[in-house]
Design a protein around this motif. Structure first.
Motif, PDB file in Angstrom:
ATOM      1  N   TYR A 406      48.199-142.949  90.096  1.00  0.00           N
ATOM      2  CA  TYR A 406      49.523-142.470  90.513  1.00  0.00           C
ATOM      3  C   TYR A 406      50.357-143.593  91.133  1.00  0.00           C
ATOM      4  O   TYR A 406      51.582-143.526  91.123  1.00  0.00           O
ATOM      5  N   SER A 410      53.769-141.792  87.664  1.00  0.00           N
ATOM      6  CA  SER A 410      53.864-140.506  88.368  1.00  0.00           C
ATOM      7  C   SER A 410      53.545-139.304  87.483  1.00  0.00           C
ATOM      8  O   SER A 410      53.089-138.276  87.979  1.00  0.00           O
ATOM      9  N   SER A 430      45.395-133.255  95.183  1.00  0.00           N
ATOM     10  CA  SER A 430      46.650-133.310  95.919  1.00  0.00           C
ATOM     11  C   SER A 430      46.710-134.552  96.803  1.00  0.00           C
ATOM     12  O   SER A 430      47.741-135.239  96.855  1.00  0.00           O
ATOM     13  N   ARG A 433      47.295-137.664  94.652  1.00  0.00           N
ATOM     14  CA  ARG A 433      48.676-137.743  94.162  1.00  0.00           C
ATOM     15  C   ARG A 433      49.613-138.198  95.286  1.00  0.00           C
ATOM     16  O   ARG A 433      50.501-139.027  95.069  1.00  0.00           O
ATOM     17  N   ARG A 434      49.433-137.671  96.488  1.00  0.00           N
ATOM     18  CA  ARG A 434      50.282-138.050  97.622  1.00  0.00           C
ATOM     19  C   ARG A 434      50.108-139.536  97.951  1.00  0.00           C
ATOM     20  O   ARG A 434      51.099-140.253  98.152  1.00  0.00           O
ATOM     21  N   THR A 487      59.573-138.124  94.245  1.00  0.00           N
ATOM     22  CA  THR A 487      58.231-137.904  93.690  1.00  0.00           C
ATOM     23  C   THR A 487      57.195-137.757  94.794  1.00  0.00           C
ATOM     24  O   THR A 487      56.313-136.882  94.733  1.00  0.00           O
ATOM     25  N   ALA A 491      54.909-134.362  95.923  1.00  0.00           N
ATOM     26  CA  ALA A 491      53.450-134.354  96.080  1.00  0.00           C
ATOM     27  C   ALA A 491      53.039-133.651  97.360  1.00  0.00           C
ATOM     28  O   ALA A 491      51.947-133.060  97.433  1.00  0.00           O
TER      29      ALA A 491
END
Length: 501
Positions: A406, A410, A430, A433-434, A487, A491
Motif C-alpha cells: 500500500y 493504493s 485494516s 492499509r492505514r 486515501t 483507510a
C-alpha cells in the motif's frame, strides 16, 4: 562445554566482531557449514550447505562412530574450511554434538581436527546443546513461552522457556538415526519411557511446543503440502496440537515406500521421519500444548546469541533485521525515526506487536525504489512477504507485506495479495492499509528530504484525519497531497482535513 582449540585460531573473540562468521555443525546425521554476514541479533545466513554423513549410525551397537561417516566428515570439514577461508570468514567455530560426545572414539575424532588450522572446535555437552537450541528459538521468537524440543539424529534436547529466559533442560539419547541401529528393543517404548522420565515436563503443560531440527522441519513441509498452506516458510509455522498429533500418528506408521509418494517428503528423510513423528506424538501427549510452532533457528543461532551483550539480546530481532538491511534499500536521507515519529499520533492506539511492525516498516519503507514504477508494489509485496527475517509470525509477515504494498499503490487487487489475505483477518488488513497509506503520504510531503515532516503534523480525531500545515507551506501542497491524504483518511474511515497551523 569442552573446548578443543585448533592451531592457528584464537578461542577468545568478541561476539560483535565485524565481518562474516561461520559455524560447522557436526551432528549425528549431517554436517553443515553456515556462514552469516555477521554475528548479530538477527543473523543473516549467506551460505548454507549440508552433507549427510551418518556419524551416529550404529553408535549404540558399537559404541563408536560410523567409520565411513568419519572419513566423509573429515573430508567435508576440510572442504568447508577452504570455502570459509575463500569467503573471508573472520571466525569459524565447529560444534560437535551428541554422536561425538557419546562415542568412545569421539575424542580421537576431535584430535584429528587439530591439524586443521583456522577453526575452533567444541564438543558440546548435552546441557549446552539444550541451552544453545533454546537460545536459538528465543533469538528468532523473542516472546517464546513453553517448551523447546530439538530433535537431531542422535539425541533430543528439551528446555523450558519463559520471557526470554531458559529454565529446566534435559537431553535424551533418542535420535531417530540412533534408534534405527541401536538393537535395544522397541523404539516406541524407548522414546515413551525416556520422555516419561522427564518429570519437569508436567509443569509445562498447556503452553506452546517449539519444534527444532531437520526431521521436524520435514514434518512441517509435509503438513504444508497436505494442507495447501500458501506460504512455504518454516519459521514460525504454527498448527494446533491436535492436528499435529493426528498427522504425526499417521506418518509414524507409514513405510518408506509410502512416504516417498507423499508430496513434501524428502527422500533423505523417509527412514527417520516415522521415528521423528513418534517422538513428536509422545511429547505432545506429555505436554498437552495449545499449539506447535516450528523454528528455523536453533543451535547455531543460539550459539551466537549466547555471546551477545545483554542490551543486544533484549532488542527485537525484526527491528534489528530491518535496521541492518534497510540501509541498503534507502535512496533518501529521510530517517526511519523521523517517519516513525511523524506517524505516531495517528497510531497512538496500536498494540505493542503492531508498533514493532510499524518500526520495521519505517526502516523498509523504500524497499522497491529501484524497481520499475509499474511493479514497485508487486516487488515490495513479494520481497517483504519472503524476507529471511526472524521475529514475526506468518500473520505479521502478511501485515508488513501488505503495508509496504500500500505504500506504493493504493488500489490493490485481491488476487495480487491473495496469500496475505488468507493469512490475516479484517483488523490486520485494516492496519496494513492505514500504515501503507500514511507512509505513502509521508514520502509525498517530504520528497524523501529530512526536516520537512516535523514542520507538518498528522492528527487523528474521532471524525477526521487532519494534516496541520503552517501557513507558509500551505500553498506548496498540490493535488497529489490532497488525494493521498484522502486515501489515508479513507483507510481510517475518517474525513480528510488540511488545517492551517
Amino acid at each position: 562445554m569442552d573446548g578443543h582449540p585448533i592451531a592457528g585460531a584464537s578461542a577468545a573473540r568478541s561476539p560483535q566482531e565485524k565481518g562474516r562468521v561461520g559455524i560447522i555443525d557436526v551432528g549425528s546425521n549431517s554436517i553443515r557449514l553456515v556462514v552469516y554476514e555477521r554475528a548479530s541479533r538477527a543473523p543473516l545466513p549467506v551460505f548454507n550447505e549440508k552433507v549427510l554423513c551418518g556419524l551416529a549410525r550404529g553408535l549404540d551397537a558399537t559404541g563408536r562412530l560410523n567409520p565411513e561417516g568419519v572419513e566423509m566428515a573429515l573430508a567435508n570439514i576440510d572442504r568447508f574450511v577452504t570455502l570459509a577461508h575463500n569467503m573471508k570468514v573472520t571466525s569459524l567455530d565447529l560444534l560437535a554434538t551428541a554422536a561425538v560426545r557419546d562415542a568412545a572414539d569421539g575424542a580421537d575424532f576431535m584430535r584429528q581436527l587439530a591439524s586443521r588450522p583456522g577453526i575452533v572446535a567444541h564438543t558440546v555437552s548435552g546441557q549446552d546443546e539444550a541451552r544453545y537450541s533454546g537460545y536459538g528459538v528465543i533469538c528468532g521468537i523473542p516472546d517464546a513461552d513453553g517448551v523447546m524440543g530439538d530433535l537431531g539424529g542422535g539425541s533430543l534436547e528439551l528446555v523450558s522457556m519463559s520471557k526470554g529466559q531458559l529454565g529446566a533442560s534435559s537431553t535424551l539419547p533418542v535420535g531417530p538415526l540412533r534408534l534405527m541401529s541401536s538393537g535395544r528393543g522397541d523404539p516406541r517404548k524407548i522414546v515413551a519411557d525416556a520422555i516419561e522420565n522427564v518429570r519437569w515436563l508436567r509443569e509445562e503443560q498447556g503452553k506452546t511446543f517449539y519444534a527444532v531440527g531437520g526431521a521436524w522441519r520435514s514434518f512441517a513441509r509435509l503438513h504444508m503440502e497436505q494442507a495447501g498452506y500458501p506460504l512455504h516458510i518454516i519459521h514460525q509455522y504454527e498448527i494446533s496440537a491436535e492436528e499435529a498429533r493426528a498427522v504425526a500418528r499417521l506418518i509414524a506408521v507409514q513405510s518408506a515406500k509410502s512416504l516417498e509418494k507423499m508430496p513434501g517428503v524428502s527422500r533423505r528423510r523417509v527412514d527417520t521421519l516415522p521415528l521423528a513423528c513418534l517422538a513428536l506424538d509422545k511429547l505432545l501427549v506429555a505436554l498437552k500444548p495449545r499449539s506447535v510452532v516450528f523454528s528455523a533457528f536453533g543451535l547455531r543461532e543460539g550459539f551466537y546469541f549466547s555471546r551477545l551483550s545483554e542490551a543486544e539480546r533484549t532488542s527485537h530481532p525484526l527491528i534489528a533485521f530491518a535496521e541492518e538491511q534497510g540501509v541498503g534499500w534507502r535512496r533518501f536521507d529521510l530517517s526511519p525515526q523521523e517517519i516513525f515519529d511523524w506517524l505516531t499520533p495517528a497510531f497512538d492506539d496500536e498494540s505493542a506487536g503492531d508498533r514493532v511492525l510499524r518500526t520495521a516498516a519505517c526502516h523498509l519503507s523504500d524497499i522497491s525504489w529501484d524497481d520499475h514504477p509499474d511493479y514497485r508494489a508487486d516487488q515490495a509485496y513479494f520481497r517483504v512477504l519472503h524476507l529471511p527475517a526472524p521475529g514475526m509470525s506468518h500473520r505479521e509477515r502478511a501485515i508488513l507485506a501488505m503495508a509496504l504494498t500500500y505504500r506504493y499503490k493504493s488500489d490493490l487487487k485481491a488476487a495480487m495479495i491473495d496469500t496475505a489475505l488468507r493469512l490475516t483477518d479484517g483488523k490486520a488488513r485494516s492496519y496494513a492499509r492505514r500504515l501503507g497509506a500514511c507512509l505513502r503520504l509521508a514520502y509525498n510531503l517530504s520528497g524523501g528530504a529530512p526536516g520537512l515532516l516535523p514542520q507538518l503534523q498528522l492528527r487523528r480525531t474521532d471524525r477526521e484525519l487532519r494534516l496541520l500545515v503552517p501557513a507558509a507551506l500551505k500553498r506548496s501542497l498540490g493535488d497529489v497531497t490532497a488525494r493521498r491524504l484522502e486515501t489515508a483518511a479513507q483507510a481510517f474511515d475518517l474525513k480528510p482535513m488540511i488545517v492551517s497551523a
